[in-house]
Design a protein around this motif. Structure first.
Motif, PDB file in Angstrom:
ATOM      1  N   GLU B  43      51.402   0.182 -27.221  1.00  0.00           N
ATOM      2  CA  GLU B  43      50.689  -0.449 -26.108  1.00  0.00           C
ATOM      3  C   GLU B  43      51.597  -1.242 -25.169  1.00  0.00           C
ATOM      4  OE1 GLU B  43      47.606  -0.044 -25.381  1.00  0.00           O
ATOM      5  OE2 GLU B  43      46.670   0.775 -27.199  1.00  0.00           O
ATOM      6  N   TRP B  47      50.289  -5.901 -23.042  1.00  0.00           N
ATOM      7  CA  TRP B  47      49.064  -5.790 -23.832  1.00  0.00           C
ATOM      8  C   TRP B  47      49.089  -6.765 -25.004  1.00  0.00           C
ATOM      9  CZ3 TRP B  47      48.163  -4.385 -28.939  1.00  0.00           C
ATOM     10  CH2 TRP B  47      46.821  -4.119 -29.276  1.00  0.00           C
ATOM     11  N   GLU B  51      46.438  -9.732 -25.760  1.00  0.00           N
ATOM     12  CA  GLU B  51      45.665  -9.825 -27.008  1.00  0.00           C
ATOM     13  C   GLU B  51      45.852 -11.200 -27.642  1.00  0.00           C
ATOM     14  OE1 GLU B  51      43.388  -7.651 -28.675  1.00  0.00           O
ATOM     15  OE2 GLU B  51      43.522  -6.897 -26.612  1.00  0.00           O
TER      16      GLU B  51
END
Lengths: 778, 436
Positions: B43, B47, B51
């Motif tokens: 990812e 990302w 997160e």
């Protein structure tokens, strides 16, 4: 960086963005207390004394780590802040022994001052204090642990400042303690900077401890007499049975050319003045051939009569001015040097004058003749962006220069390039270093021009260059280096010479062919009008003077503050009965040959100016008296007087002569003299300057010596004033006499004829050699 | 191996592999280990940071700084190498959570370190373990060696372009080195003394490079945040306090141990239900909620106290390291204060005056005081001294020593007064004037 505006205690201040708040405040006259903060050393934020309140910040902030930005608002004094500082001092005093009545620092202690200011007068604790026994770390440094407040100044001074890293911190918490990295002793340069930096009496000096209290001394800032850097040194002077005694030398007055710095010689080598070996009575050789103490009047009459007789005897082979030789000193003042050559040329009628040449300033001046603004001051070495150091070993021979270079590299990220025939310590700060064979200095410029090494490329890529070179450079080699630099452009030069006034000796014309300011005797210009009877032919050099003696052509020899018998290796038999007059502090190989010896005052016992090897002129202030001695200046004037000379022709004084001298020349009595001067002036009477006042000839020096147009206000305020030769046409100067140069190469613990008589320096020297021997044995 | 405790209220995220032999790399991978790393490599850093931000994970070392935000402060471009640094110098009295992580799940720390490295663009991670955890160092070093062998650490991590190396380092026994910048000094081989901030580690950290330094528990939580998804992780905890916390329940409690409970879990419930109540059915006198440096709380102050950074802060204390120390009514609070300050006096690095001298004088005064040689004025002096250390020291250690002391004097002044005028300690058995 751009200036920002911020508010401190309601006042709007401006400073470049990123300036430390404590610096910005101090500049604006707002004192913020601090123990651990020391300008130029790394930040610690450990003592918490500099706490201030910053608007919109919840905790008190340390001013030593806060950088200023636009619009900030600070409060530096408030009940809250005073309480924080008081509490910190209470904590410090908890374990502090409070032995102020016997502490060396009592009276000049930052902890005392802060306690006084913030009034931590009450003791909150009843438990036993932390205690440790006092330790001796070296002959120079003692450590009293309980007094230490752990500000870490000494650790940083030694590490960052001196690049010695002899000190560290042991243990943790309340048992933390400053300790030598050598275990129980210091492996270091014995500079004593740690003692200077210590805000309390934790680090004390082996030469000063328990000698006196600070308020019992006069503190006189003058110039150190030990090397060509010319650091300002503060002498602590106390009344004693026979006048005054110098009991301490340190760097209490940090306004000097040396800023924070002073080396072992400046700090511990002052005690030669108190040596029992000092000459304190004039000596005259009696009928039995022995030197015998006598009165000043008698000695002056003997010397004066003889000099006059030889000068006036134009018939014999040892008669006339040409039969007299004069050898001057590289540690006497400019005024004395000037007077000596004027005395030689106008009274004795000879150009046979020279000095112990240790540095080829004549070639330097020849090389730079006609090029203004090419001489670097010592201060510039601390700010120049790129420095090329060729030869020399500043760490040993020019400690202040080494300090400046280190500081410049550390704080300004200056780029230092080193060329040397051996590994020198400053290579640790160098961006690049280049080794050359001992005889390879002549090839340095070629090596740089070829740009084949990374070193050469880096040097040549520099926009500007400060070229500092050592005594390896003389004569043609020196000239070719300077020519190379001038051709390259955007360069400045400094030439490293030894002794406190070698430069002044050359500048003041203690040379057979050059008058003061390197004016050739044959084209004397203004001197021709002022100096009646100036011989136009170049005189004899030191070597030629002794040649003449060997041939029986020398009638008299006058030596001032020099020891040619040792330095030039003179065989007494070769003097062939020449009449020898010596002015010196100590009995030397040369005084042993003398017919008349006059006991001279040291640089710490007289007034005048000296010029360091960078051409910076500084005021020498009389700190003490040594009973029985007289400054060379006064001795020369009286010698001239005893020859029947109207001394006014030698020293302009009295009505219509010089203007007042600001009182500086009278040392401790200056205040009274000034008050008299004020009264005399108010009553329409002109204050008279004494014929023994060396500053009376400073006017004449300023008038006649091209480079010595001095900024007097600055000079008399105790600042260094730069001078540069280089106004003389190249063609006018004949031989430089480069072959006569013999460098002394005094190290950190030696200093010409004087250092030998310093008990402290000898002790340090022995300690260091023992350390070295032990290290070698390991 | 220490006894593992459990309770139905626990939400096992970080501890889910505890006791399952996950120190073995094959077992770890069988249990889903290094899957999060794969996902992150696929990812990409942006990302990962997003997160982490959405997970609401806050630093488990004690300060509670949002982890995702901390990572995002690291400059993208840097002339100097960037580093990830795992703070395993767990030394706060009452705290022993990281110990279990390294014992049971060392690969979670390695995986978390690698994810952090990927997120900030670092190629090297350091795991710094408390000096006394020498036996955990062996376990961790084996885990690192295994990960290299499996191609997880090294040049091409799991066959990707990502390169990452992990270096382990043991401390030399200083609590102070738990402070992030002191830890960096120690790791660089210097005296473990904190640095002046700013610059913060994210800009100038280890060896002068931008550095993310996280607590071991924080780092061990990272793979779980990734596998659960940030939002799901956040949902476990309370408002602005994502996920779970390893609470170390100790002191006078029936069932002491490390419990993984959701952030915001009620403290009273934690003591009486999870911990089985005060030992021997005695009365609760006080609770230290987050390790020895956090101010003590009285029973009435914990009635509705949810254990997260914000709620404990509001109650006048701190969540700290999550070490909950239960104190029963047989305890002498003067002695408790003395024990606490003795620790800080021993651990003060000595750098700044208020901490170095302050902790020493507090210890000396309290020692004498507890021995019955105190005066009325001493109580004020102790409080005065502690209050004058607060906020004045170079690093938080001074505050850590002063804060609880102030709490003890303020909340238990009566017990201090009971020691006055040569009266013996009302609670105890001891009493000898310690030689200081």
């Amino acid at each position: 960086m751009a200036d920002v505006t911020f508010t401190v205690d309601g006042k709007k201040l401006m400073a470049p963005a990123g300036t430390l708040l404590i610096d910005a405040c101090r500049k604006a006259g707002i004192e913020i207390p601090a123990f651990c903060y020391y300008p130029g050393l790394s930040l610690q934020a450990a003592c918490r004394m500099c706490v201030v309140r910053q608007e919109k910040v919840p905790k008190l902030q340390t001013a030593c780590t806060t950088t200023v930005a636009e619009g900030q608002v600070f409060v530096t004094e408030s009940p809250e802040i005073a309480q924080a500082r008081k509490a910190t001092i209470q904590l410090l005093l908890g374990n502090h022994p409070l032995d102020c009545p016997v502490c060396d620092a009592g009276g000049e202690c930052e902890l005392q001052d802060m306690t006084f200011k913030y009034g931590a007068g009450e003791s909150l604790y009843v438990e036993a204090k932390q205690h440790r026994e006092e330790q001796q770390w070296s002959p120079a440094v003692y450590f009293d642990r309980p007094r230490c407040i752990l500000c870490y100044r000494c650790v940083r001074m030694c590490g960052e400042g001196m690049d010695v890293y002899a000190l560290g911190i042991q243990n943790r918490g309340v048992t933390s303690v400053i300790a030598p990295n050598g275990g129980d002793h210091l492996d270091c340069e014995q500079c004593g900077m740690c003692i200077d930096a210590c805000p309390v009496g934790a680090l004390t000096s082996g030469s000063y401890r328990y000698k006196t209290r600070p308020w019992e001394m006069n503190h006189v800032s003058t110039v150190c007499t030990h090397c060509g850097d010319g650091c300002k040194v503060t002498l602590g002077v106390k009344q004693s049975n026979d006048g005054t005694e110098i009991v301490r030398a340190d760097n209490r007055d940090k306004s000097g050319i040396n800023g924070d710095f002073l080396c072992a010689k400046g700090r511990f080598g002052f005690d030669f003045v108190e040596s029992s070996e000092r000459l304190t009575k004039p000596l005259v050789r009696n009928a039995a051939g022995k030197l015998e103490p006598t009165t000043w009047e008698h000695a002056l009459r003997v010397a004066g009569t003889k000099l006059k007789e030889i000068r006036d005897n134009q018939s014999g082979k040892t008669g006339g001015g040409d039969a007299i030789g004069v050898i001057g000193s590289n540690r006497t003042t400019n005024e004395e040097n000037y007077l000596l050559q004027k005395f030689a040329r106008t009274v004795l009628g000879t150009n046979n004058i020279d000095h112990d040449r240790s540095t080829d300033y004549v070639s330097f001046v020849q090389a730079l003749a006609g090029h203004e603004g090419k001489i670097a001051t010592l201060r510039e070495t601390a700010s120049a962006p790129a420095i090329l150091l060729i030869g020399g070993n500043p760490t040993e021979e020019h400690p202040l220069l080494a300090w400046n270079l280190r500081t410049n590299v550390r704080l300004n990220h200056a780029r230092l390039y080193v060329v040397n025939h051996e590994t020198i310590k400053l290579e640790r700060q160098a961006k690049a270093a280049q080794g050359v064979p001992p005889n390879g200095y002549k090839d340095v410029t070629t090596l740089l021009d070829q740009q084949q090494s990374e070193f050469a490329k880096a040097v040549m890529a520099e926009d500007s260059l400060l070229i500092i070179f050592g005594q390896e450079f003389r004569g043609a080699q020196l000239k070719s280096l300077v020519a190379w630099g001038l051709n390259r452009g955007n360069v400045r030069f400094a030439y490293l010479g030894d002794h406190s006034n070698s430069r002044g000796a050359a500048d003041m014309g203690l040379l057979p062919d050059l008058l003061p300011g390197y004016v050739p005797v044959g084209e004397a210009g203004a001197f021709a009008q002022e100096y009646s009877g100036l011989p136009v032919k170049a005189g004899k050099s030191q070597a030629q003077i002794f040649d003449a003696a060997r041939e029986g052509k020398l009638g008299a020899l006058l030596v001032v503050g020099a020891n040619p018998a040792k330095r030039a290796g003179v065989d007494p038999a070769n003097l062939n009965g020449a009449f020898v007059i010596v002015l010196d502090l100590f009995p030397t190989e040369t005084t042993a040959l003398a017919d008349v010896v006059f006991p001279a005052a040291s640089l710490y016992e007289k007034t005048g100016t000296v010029t360091n090897t960078f051409g910076d002129v500084q005021l020498v202030k009389k700190a003490a008296d040594h009973a029985g001695t007289k400054p060379d200046f006064e001795i020369l004037v009286r010698l001239a007087g005893s020859m029947g000379v109207d001394v006014k022709t030698l020293v302009p004084f009295g009505k219509g002569g010089a203007v007042g001298d600001f009182g500086q020349s009278r040392g401790a009595q200056a205040g009274e003299a000034d008050r008299h001067a004020v009264w005399l002036t108010a009553n329409g009477l002109e204050p008279k300057v004494s014929p023994f006042d060396p500053l009376a000839v400073l006017d004449e020096i300023e008038r006649l010596v091209p480079a010595y147009k001095l900024d007097r206000l600055n000079l008399f305020a105790g600042n260094d004033v730069s001078t540069e030769p280089g106004f003389v046409p190249v063609s006018a100067i004949a031989s430089a006499g480069s072959e006569m140069i013999a460098p002394a190469h005094d190290g950190l613990f030696t200093s010409g004829e004087l250092g030998r008589h310093s008990a402290y320096l000898s002790e340090l020297n022995q300690y260091e050699s023992r350390e070295l021997a032990e290290t070698a044995a390991d | 191996m220490p006894r593992l405790v459990s309770h139905p209220d626990e939400v096992k995220i970080v501890t889910k592999r505890f006791g399952m032999g996950a120190a073995n790399i094959d077992k770890y991978m069988e249990l889903g280990g290094y899957e999060s790393l794969k996902k992150c490599i696929a990812e990409g850093p942006e990302w990962v940071i997003n997160e982490m931000k959405s997970s609401g994970l806050r630093g488990r070392g004690g300060a509670g700084f949002p982890t995702g935000l901390k990572w995002s402060f690291v400059p993208k471009q840097s002339a100097k190498p960037k580093y990830v640094l795992v703070n395993g110098d767990e030394s706060e009295p009452g705290t022993c959570k990281d110990h279990l992580i390294f014992l049971h799940d060392p690969h979670a720390v390695i995986e978390g370190t690698m994810i952090a490295g990927l997120a900030i663009g670092a190629k090297t991670g350091f795991i710094y373990l408390r000096g006394e955890y020498r036996y955990l160092l062996e376990i961790t070093e084996k885990a690192v060696a295994d990960a290299y062998e499996k191609g997880i650490l090294g040049k091409n991590v799991l066959g990707s372009d990502f390169e990452f190396n992990v270096i382990t380092q043991s401390g030399a026994g200083a609590y102070e080195v738990g402070e992030e910048s002191a830890l960096m000094e120690s790791l660089e081989g210097k005296r473990g003394v904190p640095r002046i901030k700013p610059p913060f580690p994210a800009v100038v950290g280890l060896y002068g490079g931008p550095t993310v330094i996280n607590n071991a528990e924080t780092i061990a939580s990272v793979p779980h945040v990734i596998s659960m998804g940030g939002a799901a992780y956040a949902a476990v905890g309370s408002e602005r306090n994502g996920g779970t916390r390893l609470f170390g329940l100790s002191g006078h409690v029936e069932r002491p141990g490390i419990y993984e409970l959701p952030m915001g879990y009620n403290l009273k419930k934690m003591i009486y239900e999870v911990g089985g109540g005060v030992r021997g059915g005695r009365k609760l006198k006080a609770v230290v909620p987050g390790g020895s440096s956090t101010p003590v709380l009285l029973p009435e102050e914990i009635e509705n106290l949810g254990m997260d950074f914000d709620q404990v802060g509001k109650a006048g204390s701190m969540l700290g390291s999550g070490g909950v120390v239960v104190i029963d009514d047989q305890t002498c609070m003067v002695e408790f204060a003395l024990r606490t300050i003795s620790f800080y006096a021993h651990e003060s690095c000595g750098w700044c005056i208020p901490c170095r001298e302050g902790t020493d004088w507090l210890k000396k005064s309290l020692t004498r005081f507890h021995a019955g040689f105190g005066t009325e004025k001493d109580i004020d002096n102790i409080q005065y001294l502690a209050e004058n250390m607060m906020g004045r020291t170079f690093c938080p250690l001074g505050d850590a020593a002063a804060m609880p002391t102030i709490g003890f004097v303020k909340k238990f002044r009566k017990e201090f007064e009971d020691h006055l005028n040569g009266k013996p300690c009302p609670f105890a058995k001891h009493v000898e004037l310690a030689v200081v």
